[in-house]
Motif scaffolding. Structure first.
Motif, mmCIF file in Angstrom:
data_model
loop_
_atom_site.group_PDB
_atom_site.id
_atom_site.type_symbol
_atom_site.label_atom_id
_atom_site.label_comp_id
_atom_site.label_asym_id
_atom_site.label_seq_id
_atom_site.Cartn_x
_atom_site.Cartn_y
_atom_site.Cartn_z
ATOM 1 N N ASP A 155 0.826 -1.214 0.000
ATOM 2 C CA ASP A 155 0.000 0.000 0.000
ATOM 3 C C ASP A 155 0.858 1.260 0.000
ATOM 4 N N GLN A 156 1.889 1.268 0.830
ATOM 5 C CA GLN A 156 2.776 2.427 0.882
ATOM 6 C C GLN A 156 3.492 2.631 -0.450
ATOM 7 N N ALA A 157 3.919 1.529 -1.052
ATOM 8 C CA ALA A 157 4.643 1.617 -2.313
ATOM 9 C C ALA A 157 3.767 2.188 -3.421
ATOM 10 N N VAL A 158 2.557 1.694 -3.519
ATOM 11 C CA VAL A 158 1.649 2.189 -4.556
ATOM 12 C C VAL A 158 1.369 3.675 -4.352
ATOM 13 N N ALA A 159 1.139 4.084 -3.116
ATOM 14 C CA ALA A 159 0.886 5.507 -2.829
ATOM 15 C C ALA A 159 2.090 6.361 -3.226
ATOM 16 N N THR A 160 3.292 5.882 -2.925
ATOM 17 C CA THR A 160 4.507 6.625 -3.264
ATOM 18 C C THR A 160 4.671 6.741 -4.772
ATOM 19 N N LEU A 161 4.493 5.646 -5.484
ATOM 20 C CA LEU A 161 4.680 5.654 -6.937
ATOM 21 C C LEU A 161 3.614 6.503 -7.628
ATOM 22 N N LYS B 172 3.440 -0.778 -20.920
ATOM 23 C CA LYS B 172 3.648 -0.238 -22.271
ATOM 24 C C LYS B 172 2.696 -0.894 -23.278
ATOM 25 N N ARG B 173 2.605 -2.215 -23.186
ATOM 26 C CA ARG B 173 1.758 -2.943 -24.138
ATOM 27 C C ARG B 173 0.271 -2.617 -23.943
ATOM 28 N N ASN B 174 -0.085 -2.236 -22.712
ATOM 29 C CA ASN B 174 -1.495 -1.953 -22.408
ATOM 30 C C ASN B 174 -1.873 -0.488 -22.611
ATOM 31 N N GLY B 175 -0.962 0.301 -23.193
ATOM 32 C CA GLY B 175 -1.313 1.687 -23.492
ATOM 33 C C GLY B 175 -0.494 2.747 -22.781
ATOM 34 N N LYS B 176 0.472 2.335 -21.954
ATOM 35 C CA LYS B 176 1.403 3.265 -21.281
ATOM 36 C C LYS B 176 0.696 4.079 -20.187
ATOM 37 N N SER B 177 1.491 4.940 -19.549
ATOM 38 C CA SER B 177 1.001 5.907 -18.558
ATOM 39 C C SER B 177 0.196 5.267 -17.433
ATOM 40 N N SER B 178 0.784 4.241 -16.811
ATOM 41 C CA SER B 178 0.089 3.595 -15.711
ATOM 42 C C SER B 178 1.121 2.938 -14.796
ATOM 43 N N ILE B 179 0.612 2.330 -13.732
ATOM 44 C CA ILE B 179 1.449 1.607 -12.777
ATOM 45 C C ILE B 179 0.889 0.203 -12.617
ATOM 46 N N ILE B 180 1.727 -0.788 -12.804
ATOM 47 C CA ILE B 180 1.346 -2.155 -12.433
ATOM 48 C C ILE B 180 2.189 -2.561 -11.240
ATOM 49 N N HIS B 181 1.509 -2.904 -10.172
ATOM 50 C CA HIS B 181 2.201 -3.334 -8.954
ATOM 51 C C HIS B 181 1.718 -4.723 -8.574
ATOM 52 N N GLU B 182 2.660 -5.555 -8.165
ATOM 53 C CA GLU B 182 2.303 -6.894 -7.705
ATOM 54 C C GLU B 182 3.065 -7.209 -6.430
ATOM 55 N N ARG B 183 2.488 -8.079 -5.633
ATOM 56 C CA ARG B 183 3.214 -8.638 -4.505
ATOM 57 C C ARG B 183 4.027 -9.816 -5.022
ATOM 58 N N ALA B 184 5.315 -9.838 -4.726
ATOM 59 C CA ALA B 184 6.162 -10.937 -5.189
ATOM 60 C C ALA B 184 5.746 -12.220 -4.494
ATOM 61 N N PRO B 185 5.759 -13.337 -5.200
ATOM 62 C CA PRO B 185 5.411 -14.603 -4.561
ATOM 63 C C PRO B 185 6.441 -14.999 -3.506
ATOM 64 N N ALA B 186 6.024 -15.823 -2.571
ATOM 65 C CA ALA B 186 6.958 -16.326 -1.554
ATOM 66 C C ALA B 186 8.063 -17.115 -2.238
ATOM 67 N N PRO B 187 9.260 -17.165 -1.631
ATOM 68 C CA PRO B 187 10.407 -17.813 -2.274
ATOM 69 C C PRO B 187 10.124 -19.230 -2.739
ATOM 70 N N ASP B 188 9.384 -20.014 -1.952
ATOM 71 C CA ASP B 188 9.134 -21.405 -2.337
ATOM 72 C C ASP B 188 8.081 -21.540 -3.429
ATOM 73 N N ALA B 189 7.452 -20.384 -3.768
ATOM 74 C CA ALA B 189 6.436 -20.430 -4.826
ATOM 75 C C ALA B 189 6.987 -19.919 -6.158
ATOM 76 N N ARG B 190 8.230 -19.412 -6.118
ATOM 77 C CA ARG B 190 8.789 -18.862 -7.345
ATOM 78 C C ARG B 190 9.255 -19.972 -8.275
#
Length: 202
Positions: free
Chosen positions: A129-135, A184-202
């Motif tokens: 949440d903090q990261a998205v608000a900052t970006l 970029k492929r979806n039209g630019k000018s946006s933010i995509i944020h994801e939570r990284a998966p846990a190490p054992d799920a990568r």
């Protein structure tokens, strides 16, 4: 006697000269070290120093368990700015980008220019949440700053928040870069944020 005064004066002058030279040398070395770390155009960290410091932050996150957000930012349509207005206009735009990002980040955050119009940001201790608000705040500030100089210029961000950082910073940067290209492929000018998966799920 006058000879004693003369010798004392010579010694004082000698020490003053040596002290001045040492101070100038120290200043020169400090400046040189900074120049070796800083991108001359944007005044952000250069790629090499950014990666070094990012590895330190990633290791700190692994030890402490604090979250770490990695973001990748690209200036949309930057080539058209250079083509339409010249490279000096492109350089001025990048300088503005650097100034805005430096102003909007905390002292503990990192930002480096990785080359051209591409930037990477590390937000230590920032959860999703903090990261998205900052970006979002950075993106708005960037677009306000360039709207008069480069109308239509926008910014694409890809970001991941890690509860446990990946094995290398390079891996995390590549993952954020992949998300940025999805923007970029979806039209630019946006933010995509994801939570990284846990190490054992990568």
């Amino acid at each position: 006697s006058w000879m004693l005064y003369w010798n004392t004066a010579i010694r004082i002058a000698y020490y003053a000269i040596i002290s001045t030279l040492l101070s100038q040398l120290k200043l020169s070395l400090t400046t040189e070290r900074k120049l070796a770390r800083v991108d001359h155009l944007t005044q952000l960290w250069n790629a090499r120093y950014f990666y070094e410091q990012a590895e330190i932050e990633a290791e700190r996150s692994r030890r402490s368990g604090a979250p770490l957000t990695v973001a990748y930012c690209d200036v949309d349509n930057f080539k058209s700015v250079n083509d339409r207005f010249g490279h000096s206009a492109g350089d001025a735009l990048l300088r503005d980008v650097g100034a805005v990002i430096r102003r909007e980040l905390r002292r503990t955050d990192l930002c480096g220019r990785l080359g051209g119009d591409e930037f990477a940001i590390i937000l230590p201790g920032s959860d999703a949440d903090q990261a998205v608000a900052t970006l979002e705040r950075i993106k708005r500030a960037l677009e306000r700053a360039v709207e008069e100089k480069a109308s239509g210029t926008t910014f694409s961000f890809g970001a991941l928040t890690y509860d446990n950082p990946a094995a290398t910073v390079d891996e995390m940067i590549r993952a954020a870069d992949d998300l940025m290209y999805r923007v970029k492929r979806n039209g630019k000018s946006s933010i995509i944020h994801e939570r990284a998966p846990a190490p054992d799920a990568r």
